[in-house]
Design a protein around this motif. Structure first.
Motif, PDB file in Angstrom:
ATOM      1  N   ALA B  70       0.735  -1.173  -0.054  1.00 51.10           N
ATOM      2  CA  ALA B  70      -0.118   0.126   0.081  1.00 51.10           C
ATOM      3  C   ALA B  70       0.839   1.519  -0.156  1.00 51.10           C
ATOM      4  O   ALA B  70       0.511   2.129  -0.702  1.00 51.10           O
ATOM      5  CB  ALA B  70      -0.928   0.166   1.335  1.00 51.10           C
ATOM      6  N   ASP B 103       0.485  -6.181   1.069  1.00 52.30           N
ATOM      7  CA  ASP B 103      -0.918  -6.228   1.912  1.00 52.30           C
ATOM      8  C   ASP B 103      -2.189  -5.696   1.194  1.00 52.30           C
ATOM      9  O   ASP B 103      -3.160  -5.491   1.885  1.00 52.30           O
ATOM     10  CB  ASP B 103      -0.349  -5.158   2.999  1.00 52.30           C
ATOM     11  CG  ASP B 103       0.087  -3.456   2.493  1.00 52.30           C
ATOM     12  OD1 ASP B 103      -0.089  -3.417   1.246  1.00 52.30           O
ATOM     13  OD2 ASP B 103       0.651  -2.965   3.119  1.00 52.30           O
ATOM     14  N   THR B 104      -2.111  -5.611  -0.126  1.00 52.18           N
ATOM     15  CA  THR B 104      -3.070  -4.914  -0.818  1.00 52.18           C
ATOM     16  C   THR B 104      -3.249  -5.677  -2.153  1.00 52.18           C
ATOM     17  O   THR B 104      -2.161  -6.332  -2.663  1.00 52.18           O
ATOM     18  CB  THR B 104      -2.781  -3.648  -1.062  1.00 52.18           C
ATOM     19  OG1 THR B 104      -2.747  -2.795   0.001  1.00 52.18           O
ATOM     20  CG2 THR B 104      -3.790  -2.911  -2.007  1.00 52.18           C
ATOM     21  N   PRO B 124      -5.270   1.506  -6.039  1.00 46.89           N
ATOM     22  CA  PRO B 124      -5.842   0.469  -4.970  1.00 46.89           C
ATOM     23  C   PRO B 124      -5.892   1.363  -3.897  1.00 46.89           C
ATOM     24  O   PRO B 124      -5.322   2.426  -3.605  1.00 46.89           O
ATOM     25  CB  PRO B 124      -5.005  -0.586  -4.870  1.00 46.89           C
ATOM     26  CG  PRO B 124      -3.817   0.171  -5.156  1.00 46.89           C
ATOM     27  CD  PRO B 124      -3.956   1.274  -6.376  1.00 46.89           C
ATOM     28  N   LYS B 125      -6.999   0.838  -3.038  1.00 45.52           N
ATOM     29  CA  LYS B 125      -7.018   1.266  -1.548  1.00 45.52           C
ATOM     30  C   LYS B 125      -6.251   0.475  -0.665  1.00 45.52           C
ATOM     31  O   LYS B 125      -6.259  -0.626  -0.984  1.00 45.52           O
ATOM     32  CB  LYS B 125      -8.552   1.292  -1.032  1.00 45.52           C
ATOM     33  CG  LYS B 125      -9.328   2.433  -1.620  1.00 45.52           C
ATOM     34  CD  LYS B 125     -10.647   2.361  -0.923  1.00 45.52           C
ATOM     35  CE  LYS B 125     -11.779   2.945  -1.882  1.00 45.52           C
ATOM     36  NZ  LYS B 125     -12.884   2.656  -1.675  1.00 45.52           N
ATOM     37  N   ALA B 126      -5.727   1.340   0.436  1.00 46.28           N
ATOM     38  CA  ALA B 126      -4.739   0.103   1.201  1.00 46.28           C
ATOM     39  C   ALA B 126      -5.386  -1.020   1.826  1.00 46.28           C
ATOM     40  O   ALA B 126      -6.599  -0.974   2.426  1.00 46.28           O
ATOM     41  CB  ALA B 126      -4.320   1.053   2.269  1.00 46.28           C
ATOM     42  N   GLY B 127      -5.001  -2.111   1.753  1.00 45.94           N
ATOM     43  CA  GLY B 127      -5.682  -3.296   2.137  1.00 45.94           C
ATOM     44  C   GLY B 127      -6.859  -3.742   1.405  1.00 45.94           C
ATOM     45  O   GLY B 127      -7.339  -4.808   2.053  1.00 45.94           O
ATOM     46  N   GLN B 128      -6.991  -3.519   0.372  1.00 44.86           N
ATOM     47  CA  GLN B 128      -8.236  -3.769  -0.452  1.00 44.86           C
ATOM     48  C   GLN B 128      -8.181  -5.232  -0.838  1.00 44.86           C
ATOM     49  O   GLN B 128      -7.039  -5.903  -1.214  1.00 44.86           O
ATOM     50  CB  GLN B 128      -8.441  -2.945  -1.629  1.00 44.86           C
ATOM     51  CG  GLN B 128      -7.677  -3.110  -2.740  1.00 44.86           C
ATOM     52  CD  GLN B 128      -7.987  -2.470  -4.068  1.00 44.86           C
ATOM     53  OE1 GLN B 128      -8.601  -1.398  -3.876  1.00 44.86           O
ATOM     54  NE2 GLN B 128      -7.555  -2.963  -5.234  1.00 44.86           N
TER      55      GLN B 128
END
Lengths: 405, 405
Positions: B70, B103-104, B124-128
């Protein structure tokens, strides 16, 4: 390292089109075996079953009462002061025979013995309250047509008709092939880090028991082209229907469709219904192959909709309409994408109306989802549901228990 | 020779009052046994069952795609021209783990490799798209609460949670005593004139299998006070629940209620619901005794409504609401008498609406009735149905198949 491009290749059938496709594409040669009547629950008759006797075999009383002769009543209620049991009348209990010359039954509430003599309070019609021979089961009547699933009342009917052995279809053998490097057997005490427990085979085992099929659970196959092909060959030799679980998606190691495309015949690459969109349908060595999505919700839908349909086809069952109840949606929902969506929901009753609560598999744990889910709401592609709207919900078989609030 | 006067003695409960009465009056001491997971279908858990592991046990991809970090996207999509697999990104297939530093997840549709380099098309959004450890099954989560009936998806859930042995309630033993001089065993090749084949035991045997109870079918008992008493004693010693079939009516030889009145405790002499009104409920030597009407339709209702309720009580199941669908009555019907009436009907679908056709057990043969009957319409005493009216129909479990016309 490459990604597969099977997506949106060929038709993406809705639930109903997929069922129709299966009905057109698939047929089976079923063998017949005989089972004892007491072992026949939920089995499917392979032949018309004709009664071995008519019932009743003599005229029989429908109720508790007295049997009389109709001709004695031709001019109205006669003087019964001197009538004697066994001469002018006889006692008849429910289900017991009335033998000539008695031909008519007067129910016990319409007679009186309180003064030591028979008094008849109501004029009978000739032949009333008498079941004639064959009125319950006619001589030579078909008790059950071919392709009938045997319920408990039908077991009683077969017993009444004197049937001890039932010709039924042999249960279809269904092979289940779990695939994927990320899977470990569910029996393992300790799951290695990053591994997932292969549990769909156990769910499918349960469904196959319910559907009267014989499960043949094969070991987990790694994401290896040759290993997969070998597993399919084994399954095709042993089973009537093959389920291959996962490997039909876009992953780098998803070889299932590659093999089925090369060595078999793929009719459907993916479904037009979520979850479980990444399910497929093919033939391999002449055997129908249901490619089942990996995530448990998708696998459950594939089992409920398509595996059940294949087994219904095997057993010669007509297409089912799942009856639905009208519920008030207490949620709004708009699926993305071009596929239909089968919403998992919890239906409950409040103030004499049904309501449905959305269960979003992405935001709740699997135990919560499975404890609550008792219905499906089938939403065609492009449609949405708004809170307060009335929609049709299909209750899951065996989950008819509804809470009230 | 005398007729009995039990009729309209004591309460005549409707279906719902009878169920409530049973729930108040009856309780059981259940033993527990352990079964293998693969043998657990339809059994009922005797304890809360806690998972033996959390799932996933590492962060896992929800879809096919690539795992990224992320932090690399903090300032928007970076220049990925020189990104290499295994350094800045990794391939992740559905259900496979994403191990730190990744992590994503970016779904495969949102990346492109067509020009030999990675191109990311969407920020992307963090952790998506990453399932965190425990998001499917939490550590220590209760998979199934006590008193849960195990369905195929729940079998899958137990497998996922690493459960191999399931503590379930031992099946209740249910004794069935057929009574009546007019009865012959259904197994007999030739039924003597005037005799009826005892077939309710076979129907009840089927229902007990469905209800997960252990049937104990006793031989036919003649209409003899001592013989009946002895059969009840045997049943009370061996079983958790006793069914005595017929003998609770007004016939000259109906001794059942006499014995139960003298030696037991009768709570209900007859029901306020037809057919099967001449069913009763008592205790004998502390065991619940369901007196079941003799004619098969009445016996079927008693099995569906009250035997099932007793077994639900045994298994600690909540009271069920049977969901109903709204149908157009294509018949008129007004029952006589002061009891509710449970109409046997055939529900079908036409022009996208449900219709119900009356099946009159008095005018059709039993095979016809049982082949067509797929629902009950419960009509409270004093009410009538007029053709064209909308009424509520309850589909029979296992008879959800609906014709269309």
């Amino acid at each position: 390292m490459k990604y597969h491009k099977y997506i949106e290749k060929g038709p993406m059938p809705s639930r109903q089109s997929m069922r129709e496709l299966l009905r057109k594409a698939v047929s089976f040669n079923c063998s017949i075996e005989e089972v004892d009547l007491l072992d026949s629950l939920d089995r499917v008759t392979a032949q018309d079953i004709k009664t071995k006797r008519e019932l009743p075999n003599l005229p029989t009383g429908k109720m508790d009462g007295i049997g009389v002769k109709a001709k004695d009543f031709a001019a109205g209620i006669p003087d019964t002061h001197s009538w004697r049991e066994g001469c002018e009348y006889v006692f008849v209990n429910t289900g017991c025979s009335i033998i000539p010359p008695y031909d008519t039954l007067i129910m016990i509430e319409d007679v009186d013995f309180s003064k030591g003599h028979l008094i008849i309070k109501k004029l009978p019609k000739a032949g009333q309250l008498v079941d004639l021979p064959g009125s319950t089961i006619r001589r030579d009547e078909i008790l059950l047509p071919r392709c009938t699933r045997i319920t408990p009342p039908l077991m009683g009917l077969l017993a009444a008709g004197g049937i001890k052995k039932i010709p039924v279809f042999v249960k279809p053998k269904v092979a289940f092939i779990p695939t994927g490097d990320e899977l470990s057997p569910w029996q393992e005490e300790t799951l290695p880090p990053g591994k997932n427990a292969e549990s769909n085979s156990v769910m499918v085992y349960g469904f196959l028991q319910k559907y009267q099929a014989k499960p043949l659970i094969l070991p987990i196959v790694s994401d290896d082209r040759e290993a997969l092909k070998k597993a399919l060959q084994t399954a095709a030799q042993k089973a009537d229907i093959i389920i291959i679980n996962a490997g039909s998606s876009k992953g780098t190691k998803d070889f299932t469709l590659e093999i089925l495309e090369d060595e078999g015949n793929i009719l459907v690459y993916e479904l037009g219904c979520r979850p479980g969109k990444h399910s497929s349908f093919s033939f391999f060595r002449g055997k129908p192959v249901l490619g089942m999505a990996g995530p448990p919700n998708g696998a459950e839908l594939a089992a409920r909709f398509y595996l059940s349909e294949l087994i219904d086809i095997y057993y010669g069952q007509k297409e089912k309409i799942v009856a639905s109840i009208t519920v008030n949606a207490d949620f709004s929902f708009q699926p993305t994408g071009k596929a239909d969506f089968c919403i998992q929901a919890h239906v409950y009753k409040k103030n004499n109306e049904y309501y449905a609560e959305l269960l979003n598999a992405k935001t709740v744990t699997r135990p919560y989802l499975l404890q609550k889910c008792n219905s499906f709401i089938y939403l065609p592609a492009g449609q949405r549901i708004d809170a307060g709207e009335k929609v049709e919900a299909e209750l899951l078989e065996g989950r008819e228990t509804i809470d009230w609030r």
